[in-house]
Design an enzyme around this catalytic site. Structure first.
Site, PDB file in Angstrom:
ATOM      1  N   ARG A 135      26.138  36.703  99.767  1.00 46.89           N
ATOM      2  CA  ARG A 135      26.552  35.487 100.470  1.00 46.89           C
ATOM      3  C   ARG A 135      26.392  35.606 101.981  1.00 46.89           C
ATOM      4  NH1 ARG A 135      31.825  34.323  97.768  1.00 46.89           N
ATOM      5  NH2 ARG A 135      32.191  36.320  98.736  1.00 46.89           N
ATOM      6  N   LYS A 149      29.631  47.830  83.608  1.00 49.54           N
ATOM      7  CA  LYS A 149      30.846  47.475  82.887  1.00 49.54           C
ATOM      8  C   LYS A 149      31.804  46.749  83.841  1.00 49.54           C
ATOM      9  CE  LYS A 149      33.669  51.529  83.567  1.00 49.54           C
ATOM     10  NZ  LYS A 149      34.551  51.211  84.543  1.00 49.54           N
ATOM     11  N   HIS A 197      28.113  55.176  83.670  1.00 49.45           N
ATOM     12  CA  HIS A 197      27.596  56.212  84.571  1.00 49.45           C
ATOM     13  C   HIS A 197      27.917  57.618  84.082  1.00 49.45           C
ATOM     14  CE1 HIS A 197      31.615  56.312  86.411  1.00 49.45           C
ATOM     15  NE2 HIS A 197      31.255  57.431  87.008  1.00 49.45           N
ATOM     16  N   LYS A 232      25.625  61.806  83.922  1.00 52.45           N
ATOM     17  CA  LYS A 232      26.072  63.098  84.468  1.00 52.45           C
ATOM     18  C   LYS A 232      25.378  64.234  83.705  1.00 52.45           C
ATOM     19  CE  LYS A 232      30.621  61.350  85.841  1.00 52.45           C
ATOM     20  NZ  LYS A 232      30.986  61.553  87.221  1.00 52.45           N
ATOM     21  N   GLU A 254      42.360  61.521  86.967  1.00 49.05           N
ATOM     22  CA  GLU A 254      42.074  61.340  88.394  1.00 49.05           C
ATOM     23  C   GLU A 254      43.368  61.541  89.166  1.00 49.05           C
ATOM     24  OE1 GLU A 254      38.928  58.045  89.157  1.00 49.05           O
ATOM     25  OE2 GLU A 254      40.230  57.328  87.577  1.00 49.05           O
ATOM     26  N   ASP A 298      39.124  50.443  81.179  1.00 43.03           N
ATOM     27  CA  ASP A 298      38.316  50.963  82.289  1.00 43.03           C
ATOM     28  C   ASP A 298      37.615  52.269  81.906  1.00 43.03           C
ATOM     29  OD1 ASP A 298      37.396  51.101  84.970  1.00 43.03           O
ATOM     30  OD2 ASP A 298      39.040  52.449  85.516  1.00 43.03           O
ATOM     31  N   HIS A 310      33.531  55.319  78.847  1.00 42.34           N
ATOM     32  CA  HIS A 310      33.240  56.730  79.120  1.00 42.34           C
ATOM     33  C   HIS A 310      33.753  57.653  78.004  1.00 42.34           C
ATOM     34  CE1 HIS A 310      32.267  55.055  82.903  1.00 42.34           C
ATOM     35  NE2 HIS A 310      33.417  55.202  83.513  1.00 42.34           N
ATOM     36  N   LYS A 333      45.285  57.675  86.104  1.00 40.12           N
ATOM     37  CA  LYS A 333      45.216  57.826  87.562  1.00 40.12           C
ATOM     38  C   LYS A 333      46.510  58.475  88.035  1.00 40.12           C
ATOM     39  CE  LYS A 333      41.908  54.199  88.349  1.00 40.12           C
ATOM     40  NZ  LYS A 333      40.633  54.857  88.617  1.00 40.12           N
TER      41      LYS A 333
HETATM   42  C1  BG6 Z   1      34.706  54.172  86.911  1.00 45.49           C
HETATM   43  C2  BG6 Z   1      36.069  53.557  86.835  1.00 45.49           C
HETATM   44  O1  BG6 Z   1      33.941  53.797  85.804  1.00 45.49           O
HETATM   45  O2  BG6 Z   1      34.821  55.586  86.942  1.00 45.49           O
HETATM   46  C3  BG6 Z   1      36.956  54.039  87.963  1.00 45.49           C
HETATM   47  O3  BG6 Z   1      35.959  52.146  86.886  1.00 45.49           O
HETATM   48  C4  BG6 Z   1      36.945  55.540  88.060  1.00 45.49           C
HETATM   49  O4  BG6 Z   1      38.279  53.552  87.801  1.00 45.49           O
HETATM   50  C5  BG6 Z   1      35.523  56.064  88.068  1.00 45.49           C
HETATM   51  O5  BG6 Z   1      37.623  55.908  89.253  1.00 45.49           O
HETATM   52  C6  BG6 Z   1      35.496  57.574  88.033  1.00 45.49           C
HETATM   53  O6  BG6 Z   1      34.177  58.039  88.089  1.00 45.49           O
HETATM   54  P1  BG6 Z   1      33.864  59.569  88.391  1.00 45.49           P
HETATM   55  O7  BG6 Z   1      32.393  59.662  88.259  1.00 45.49           O
HETATM   56  O8  BG6 Z   1      34.378  59.838  89.771  1.00 45.49           O
HETATM   57  O9  BG6 Z   1      34.624  60.367  87.371  1.00 45.49           O
END
Ligand code: BG6
Length: 508
Positions: free
Chosen positions: A63, A170, A200, A204, A238, A257, A262, A360
């Site tokens: 935007r 996602k 993602h 890895k 985390e 999430d 994952h 978290k």
């Molecule tokens: C993301 C989540 O997919 O992965 C986040 O939406 C999370 O909440 C993140 O913090 C963590 O990724 P990584 O690669 O740091 O473990």
């Protein structure tokens, strides 16, 4: 006889670096956090490693009313702040020459006309060859409008051997129903083979190593079954809170999430059968079989747990509780910790619980898969000799200290037959000199090359929602999640859940 030394390498040689074909990438949501911190640096790092074709071009769509110079400055600042391979003027100049910016809202037809002109201009001025990928780094609620305009302007249509692809992030929906709706929107304008769904974690190195470890070695596979495995624990912890992501996170929570994508993918890779061929179709089919074989425990109250972090101290810092975070409603029932127990209803895994947890503000940042083996059926020592030894375990350390740990019992030096737990470690950092690329480097390159094994198929997405939906519906009836103190390993109910099975969570 002379030994012939080949001077030309076989083009099929898998060791050759794969380089993107001439192509363009259009990023929607270029001003977002993900683009700034991960996508732009990953693109630059690919260029710096010589893995992008010189014709590669990058178009930002947003935007903001930016001039081409403003956009260049933004991209450069993001790269300088987050590059893994170091800033190099030569690479930057090459990349910069292919930067374009289109300013507009997602529902502005004029902006899409400009985008179509930009894509055509790139084809003629840089030789992108009609190959273009559209990266939707935007909330899924915008997918329908973007899809409609891409289709109206014909940007999804290719000719001859050209390709048009879409890369999506996602959340792939909120539940099974919305995942299907989202997929319908996308599949109206792109074929499934042209849809690249990013999880993602699959990018890895250590996650790909699960397959290498299982299928390239002889010693693990015979033990990889219910006869020898007691249980599997998959943890994604985390230490950070939700930071500035209230808008995304609230109403989503830890299960949607992290577990839906994952952790269920990690579980599928851990539990799947060996594919006959290492092709995208077969790898995805084997993962899908695992996901569709998952059985939930009968008592969801006992075998799931959810929590919400409270305020308190983490390390030396005083931190806010989830409900005090900016942008979070005071009565939010979103969980920041989720744990579930699942079974895989196949002969290989009959009766073996898979415990998955994500949260978290936990004790530390760590992701690991621990395969915990049964105790020996018989040992010729007395019980007291074994008092300091536990069960054998193979731990795949996904991050941050990437590698493998084998936990086993060994004799304590001395005159008695005391056995104690010791570990054998493989650390990526010690065994290999090169750094692992960032997950996004691998995945963006794969999408540009058209290689799909690391992207979940829509069928896997749907199978994952089928697992999670009943748990989420049950939790909706349960009111507020249990609070837990920051820096701990989640709510008491998560510990009780394992204690009832006479097990305990590993302390990673
Ligand atoms: C993301 C989540 O997919 O992965 C986040 O939406 C999370 O909440 C993140 O913090 C963590 O990724 P990584 O690669 O740091 O473990």
């Amino acid at each position: 006889m002379t030994n012939e030394i080949p001077t030309l390498r076989d083009p099929q040689d898998r060791r050759l670096p794969r380089i993107s074909p001439p192509c363009g990438l259009v990023i929607f949501g270029i001003t977002g956090d993900l683009a700034r911190k991960k996508l732009l640096p990953a693109i630059y790092d690919l260029a710096n490693r010589g893995l992008l074709h010189p014709a590669f071009s990058l178009t930002g769509f947003a935007r903001r009313d930016w001039s081409p110079q403003d956009f260049e400055e933004y991209v450069r600042a993001s790269i300088e702040a987050h590059t893994r391979t170091g800033f190099n003027e030569g690479t930057w100049n090459q990349l910069r020459s292919g930067l374009r910016f289109v300013s507009g809202t997602f529902d502005d037809p004029e902006a899409y006309r400009q985008l179509a002109d930009t894509v055509a201009e790139l084809d003629s001025s840089r030789g992108t060859g009609g190959n273009h990928a559209f990266y939707l780094s935007i909330p899924p609620s915008y997918f329908p409008v973007v899809a409609k305009h891409l289709s109206d302007t014909g940007l999804n249509k290719r000719q001859g051997r050209e390709w048009r692809r879409v890369i999506i992030e996602k959340p792939f929906g909120h539940n099974l129903e919305s995942a299907r709706e989202l997929s319908d929107v996308i599949s109206q304008i792109f074929d499934e083979q042209d849809v690249f769904r990013i999880d993602h974690y699959l990018g890895k190195e250590t996650v790909q190593n699960i397959m290498a470890m299982r299928f390239a070695n002889a010693m693990f596979e015979p033990l990889w079954k219910a006869n020898y495995v007691d249980s599997v624990q998959i943890t994604m912890a985390e230490d950070i809170g939700i930071g500035t992501r209230a808008g995304y996170y609230d109403g989503i929570g830890a299960a949607r999430d992290i577990i839906q994508n994952h952790l269920l993918q990690l579980m599928a890779l851990t539990a799947m059968e060996e594919p006959v061929h290492f092709t995208p179709e077969e790898i995805r089919a084997e993962k899908e079989k695992v996901l569709s074989a998952v059985r939930l425990p009968d008592d969801l109250a006992a075998d799931t747990a959810r929590g919400q972090y409270a305020g308190g101290w983490q390390g030396g810092d005083q931190v806010r509780g989830y409900l005090e975070e900016d942008g979070i409603p005071a009565e939010s029932t979103t969980e920041t910790f989720a744990a579930i127990k699942l079974f895989v209803g196949t002969r290989r895994w009959a009766g073996v619980p898979f415990y998955l947890r994500a949260g978290k503000r936990l004790g530390k940042r760590v992701t690991e898969i621990a395969v915990i083996f049964k105790r020996s059926a018989h040992v010729p020592f007395g019980n007291s000799d074994l008092s300091e030894s536990g069960q054998n375990a193979l731990v795949i350390r996904v991050q941050p200290d990437e590698g493998l740990t084998l936990k086993l019992g060994a004799k304590v030096p001395g005159t008695s037959m005391q056995v104690r737990d010791v570990t054998m470690d493989f650390a990526y950092g010690h065994a290999f000199t090169e750094d692992s690329p960032e997950a996004y480097e691998r995945l963006i390159l794969d999408a540009l090359v058209g290689s799909a094994p690391l992207f979940p198929h829509q069928r896997e997405v749907e199978a994952s929602w089928k697992i999670l939906d009943p748990i989420l519906s049950f939790w909706e009836t349960q009111g507020q999640p249990e609070p837990y103190a920051p820096g701990t390993w989640g709510p008491q109910s998560a510990h009780d859940m394992l204690a009832r099975d006479e097990r305990f969570w590993r302390l990673p």
